[in-house]
Write a protein that holds these residues in place. Structure first.
Motif, mmCIF file in Angstrom:
data_model
loop_
_atom_site.group_PDB
_atom_site.id
_atom_site.type_symbol
_atom_site.label_atom_id
_atom_site.label_comp_id
_atom_site.label_asym_id
_atom_site.label_seq_id
_atom_site.Cartn_x
_atom_site.Cartn_y
_atom_site.Cartn_z
ATOM 1 N N ASP A 25 -6.226 3.760 6.501
ATOM 2 C CA ASP A 25 -7.066 2.978 5.912
ATOM 3 C C ASP A 25 -6.060 2.484 4.487
ATOM 4 O O ASP A 25 -5.607 3.956 4.261
ATOM 5 C CB ASP A 25 -8.030 3.716 5.692
ATOM 6 N N CYS A 26 -6.106 1.756 3.719
ATOM 7 C CA CYS A 26 -5.668 1.262 2.294
ATOM 8 C C CYS A 26 -6.328 1.486 1.809
ATOM 9 O O CYS A 26 -7.322 1.873 1.655
ATOM 10 C CB CYS A 26 -4.994 -0.106 2.074
ATOM 11 N N PRO A 27 -5.403 2.095 0.944
ATOM 12 C CA PRO A 27 -5.568 3.659 -0.562
ATOM 13 C C PRO A 27 -6.286 1.934 -1.213
ATOM 14 O O PRO A 27 -7.358 2.253 -2.252
ATOM 15 C CB PRO A 27 -5.243 4.746 -0.759
ATOM 16 N N ARG A 28 -4.897 1.373 -1.378
ATOM 17 C CA ARG A 28 -5.301 0.043 -2.644
ATOM 18 C C ARG A 28 -6.041 -0.905 -2.183
ATOM 19 O O ARG A 28 -6.122 -1.340 -3.486
ATOM 20 C CB ARG A 28 -4.062 0.282 -3.033
ATOM 21 N N CYS A 29 -6.554 -1.167 -1.319
ATOM 22 C CA CYS A 29 -7.505 -1.860 -1.496
ATOM 23 C C CYS A 29 -8.782 -2.333 -1.254
ATOM 24 O O CYS A 29 -9.525 -1.341 -0.939
ATOM 25 C CB CYS A 29 -7.410 -2.940 0.694
ATOM 26 N N GLU A 30 -9.335 -3.808 -1.728
ATOM 27 C CA GLU A 30 -10.900 -3.327 -1.760
ATOM 28 C C GLU A 30 -11.285 -3.947 -0.503
ATOM 29 O O GLU A 30 -10.387 -5.155 -0.477
ATOM 30 C CB GLU A 30 -10.933 -4.753 -3.054
ATOM 31 N N ASN A 35 -7.671 0.361 8.758
ATOM 32 C CA ASN A 35 -6.952 0.574 9.484
ATOM 33 C C ASN A 35 -6.139 -0.440 9.262
ATOM 34 O O ASN A 35 -4.876 -1.157 9.817
ATOM 35 C CB ASN A 35 -6.603 0.725 10.650
ATOM 36 N N THR A 36 -5.445 -0.819 7.560
ATOM 37 C CA THR A 36 -4.785 -2.116 6.849
ATOM 38 C C THR A 36 -3.379 -1.251 6.800
ATOM 39 O O THR A 36 -2.236 -2.368 7.472
ATOM 40 C CB THR A 36 -5.318 -2.777 6.565
ATOM 41 N N VAL A 37 -2.900 -0.078 7.010
ATOM 42 C CA VAL A 37 -1.628 0.628 6.707
ATOM 43 C C VAL A 37 -1.002 1.181 8.302
ATOM 44 O O VAL A 37 -1.350 2.173 8.742
ATOM 45 C CB VAL A 37 -2.268 1.892 5.404
ATOM 46 N N GLY A 38 -0.168 0.174 8.233
ATOM 47 C CA GLY A 38 0.630 0.923 9.316
ATOM 48 C C GLY A 38 1.905 1.525 8.757
ATOM 49 O O GLY A 38 3.024 1.535 7.978
#
Length: 87
Positions: A25-30, A35-38
């Motif tokens: 999970d991206c800690p920066r996305c709102e 699972n957006t971070v590869g």
């Protein structure tokens, strides 16, 4: 300690992807950041496929709040190419 062991030790869940990649999970996305971070656990590079944030594992681990453990990560050192040419 390798990157996957460090993620596990820090309590960060990940999903295995293709090759040497895992998804977290991206800690920066709102909003929806599932699972957006590869994250490539061999090169220690990452990219968020939603917001475009990218960098090396130290940046990712600091943002995840595991900065005290970032120094434990073993980096693969690139070997310099020879500058001497044969004539």
């Amino acid at each position: 300690m390798n990157a996957l062991a460090l993620l596990t030790k820090a309590g960060v869940s990940y999903t295995k992807s293709e090759g040497f990649w895992v998804r977290i999970d991206c800690p920066r996305c709102e909003g929806s950041q599932n699972n957006t971070v590869g994250f490539n656990y061999i090169t220690n590079a990452f990219v968020c496929h939603r917001c475009g944030w990218k960098g090396k594992s130290r940046d990712l681990f600091r943002t995840l709040g595991v900065k005290d453990r970032a120094s434990e990560l073993e980096y693969v050192e690139e070997k310099p190419t020879s500058l001497v040419q044969d004539f």
